[in-house]
Scaffold this active site. Sequence first.
Site, PDB file in Angstrom:
ATOM      1  N   GLU A  29      23.587  60.434  71.337  1.00  0.00           N
ATOM      2  CA  GLU A  29      24.261  61.054  72.488  1.00  0.00           C
ATOM      3  C   GLU A  29      23.232  61.475  73.535  1.00  0.00           C
ATOM      4  OE1 GLU A  29      26.222  64.274  70.475  1.00  0.00           O
ATOM      5  OE2 GLU A  29      27.242  62.881  69.134  1.00  0.00           O
ATOM      6  N   SER A  59      30.345  61.169  68.627  1.00  0.00           N
ATOM      7  CA  SER A  59      30.979  60.619  67.418  1.00  0.00           C
ATOM      8  C   SER A  59      29.894  60.456  66.365  1.00  0.00           C
ATOM      9  CB  SER A  59      31.596  59.243  67.715  1.00  0.00           C
ATOM     10  OG  SER A  59      32.580  59.307  68.715  1.00  0.00           O
ATOM     11  N   GLU A  60      29.545  61.554  65.711  1.00  0.00           N
ATOM     12  CA  GLU A  60      28.396  61.494  64.796  1.00  0.00           C
ATOM     13  C   GLU A  60      28.619  60.547  63.621  1.00  0.00           C
ATOM     14  OE1 GLU A  60      29.261  64.385  66.249  1.00  0.00           O
ATOM     15  OE2 GLU A  60      27.438  64.953  67.307  1.00  0.00           O
ATOM     16  N   PHE A  83      21.700  68.074  67.396  1.00  0.00           N
ATOM     17  CA  PHE A  83      21.315  69.288  66.679  1.00  0.00           C
ATOM     18  C   PHE A  83      21.536  69.034  65.179  1.00  0.00           C
ATOM     19  CE2 PHE A  83      21.929  70.994  70.863  1.00  0.00           C
ATOM     20  CZ  PHE A  83      21.200  72.169  70.947  1.00  0.00           C
ATOM     21  N   ALA A  84      20.597  69.433  64.374  1.00  0.00           N
ATOM     22  CA  ALA A  84      20.698  69.166  62.930  1.00  0.00           C
ATOM     23  C   ALA A  84      21.954  69.795  62.327  1.00  0.00           C
ATOM     24  CB  ALA A  84      19.450  69.678  62.218  1.00  0.00           C
ATOM     25  N   ASP A  85      22.440  70.848  62.958  1.00  0.00           N
ATOM     26  CA  ASP A  85      23.692  71.476  62.499  1.00  0.00           C
ATOM     27  C   ASP A  85      24.834  70.460  62.474  1.00  0.00           C
ATOM     28  OD1 ASP A  85      22.905  74.671  63.219  1.00  0.00           O
ATOM     29  OD2 ASP A  85      21.971  73.126  64.454  1.00  0.00           O
ATOM     30  N   HIS A 129      23.703  76.250  66.037  1.00  0.00           N
ATOM     31  CA  HIS A 129      22.731  75.372  66.700  1.00  0.00           C
ATOM     32  C   HIS A 129      21.296  75.753  66.344  1.00  0.00           C
ATOM     33  CE1 HIS A 129      26.275  74.385  69.055  1.00  0.00           C
ATOM     34  NE2 HIS A 129      25.645  73.359  69.588  1.00  0.00           N
TER      35      HIS A 129
END
Lengths: 325, 335
Positions: A29, A59-60, A83-85, A129
């Site tokens: 993204e 859309s991960e 973000f790793a979250d 985040h």
Amino acid sequence: MAQLTFREAIARGIAQEMRRDESIVFLGEDIGAAGGVFKGTVGLLEEFGGVRVRDTPISEQAILGAAMGAAMTGLKPIAEIMFADFFAVCWDIVVNEIAKSRYMTNGQMTFPLVIRSGNGGGLRFGAQHSQSVENWAMMVPGLKVVVPSNALDVIGLMAAAIRDPDPVIFLEAKVLYSSKMDVPDGEIVDTLGSAKVLRQGSDATLVALGAMVPKAIAAADELAEMGIDCTVVDVRSLVPLDTTTLLREISATGRLFTVEENPRLCGWGGELASIVSEEIFYDLDGPIVRITTPHIPLPAADALEDMAIPSIERIVTTVSKSMNS
Amino acid sequence: MSTTTTVPNPTDLEGKLNLYRSQLALRLFEQRAYDLFLENLVKGTSHLSLGQEAIAAGFAAAMRPTDWTFATYRGHAHTLARGVPMTPVLAELLGRSNGLMAGKGGSMHLTSVEHGVMGSYAIIGAHLPIACGAAWSAQYRGTDQVAVCFFGDGSVNIGAFHEALNFAAIWKLPVVFVCENNLWMEYTRTSEVTAVANPAADRASAYGLESIIVDGNDADAVYEIAAAAIARAREGGGPSLIEATTYRHGGHSRADPGKYRPDAEVAEWLAKDPIPRYRARLLEKGATEEQLREIEELVAADVDLATEEAKAGGVPGEDLLMKDVWADGGSSWRN
């Protein structure tokens, strides 16, 4: 030699590899036209074009599913999870699909892919985040987990991760994005699974990861003034884990302090403590001490976040108290 | 080794006889798998395609060997239909070392890369984005390969379905999504938990795609629609979403007798069984009883042979346990 920020090192590492190998593609993204929300991918779209550097929708699951499908059919994708979250919304693809499919198919498939992501706290972004998710990944068989702590390592470990034939989770401490260092010109390629000894001491060994590494070094400097001479080891890679270097350096001083940004439970330091207890227990001169974020979600306010994440002061106090007790 | 079940294009009688053979092979294989459950030779769980064979067979007939299948945990039929021999598939169900993945995957994860079967996925919807990735790879490398991704009606209500459909549409990927609508989402009637009447077809317009429904119990109809969608994908026309209506003759899985379904509904669909229906059509088209009986005997013999060969397989050894977590063949996480 040029002075480079951590964020510039990301683009340089990716570009170095994309120039070399046409099968490397990059998706995520806002990575193209925008150059990344953290400006870590500036210039890649311009150099490699929109066919190799592709912006995606939010859309991960699609991003990581596409990376997996591309990897199993001959490409070497790099995917960004901003973000790793956000791994939490696509963790199925990572854990159930990417990590297990080689084993389940008895080696029929290979997944040469890298998933890079902004990790950890320190930027006052609040609990969704700011998480440190390296331990989520570390506990899943089939994933390699790399966490660089400086610009030089970003380039070399990125190159090593891209060249590695297995899936690599590449976690970038967001708080380090603006940190700078001198980086040599030319190709830089490092080795996965190698810890680095950054400071050699005789009294205690501080083992740190990612954003905790510069703090551990600063703490070691202060501790030296107090007469406590510390070794500092940068873990760099949780899987594979360089236990050879770690056990050697811990044996040499007889004391282990881990410095972990993650919440307390099931942090990588717990695993390291277990290995040390099983294998070099009689080399220890005192208890293993873990310095971590408490077992809480990270708060947003600067004052609160600073209390939560291990600080230089907390490292110094914890180590000196334990060494003098 | 038992024979395989790939078929040439079913545009003439010979092709149709092959398509009959393929459907029958899937049917008899699944019946044998069920018998072996009852003998407790197949452990764990398993999800049979009894009643849904025409979709797997019809699509496989329209695919090239270089195309890719992405299947679900109900994947025995899709795997066999691409030409994977019966013996390793049955041996995989039995947990034997001569299994397709030497026993490491099991019934729900059948994979044969050399046949283009790029995995059977047991997390609902997960493989739709993965099929997009394979299609992206074909697009990027300029091959004309197509990914065909099969899933059930229950998958249309999970997020990955929608992410994948949008993704495939915006990147114009060569992927064909095939919803096998067997009316039941595990133990629940799909219409009771789905906002639209046609679970996949009514969602197509949301992604700018044509709404396509095909009789999934008619292998010829399936073949035609498959050939058209695959050709479109191959020529750069982008993805398709096809809803194939069908019915599973048994329960959702091994543990499910399927008693929640009304008797009249089951009877109605058994009357639409794709295999007797196709047999009758072949006789109308000029096939002889003798031809059909010969096929039936050959397929039955194949299943018997595969059963013998699978049962004769060894127990997987400890060497397999720690093998192939990583590309170097090992599983080591430390030095």
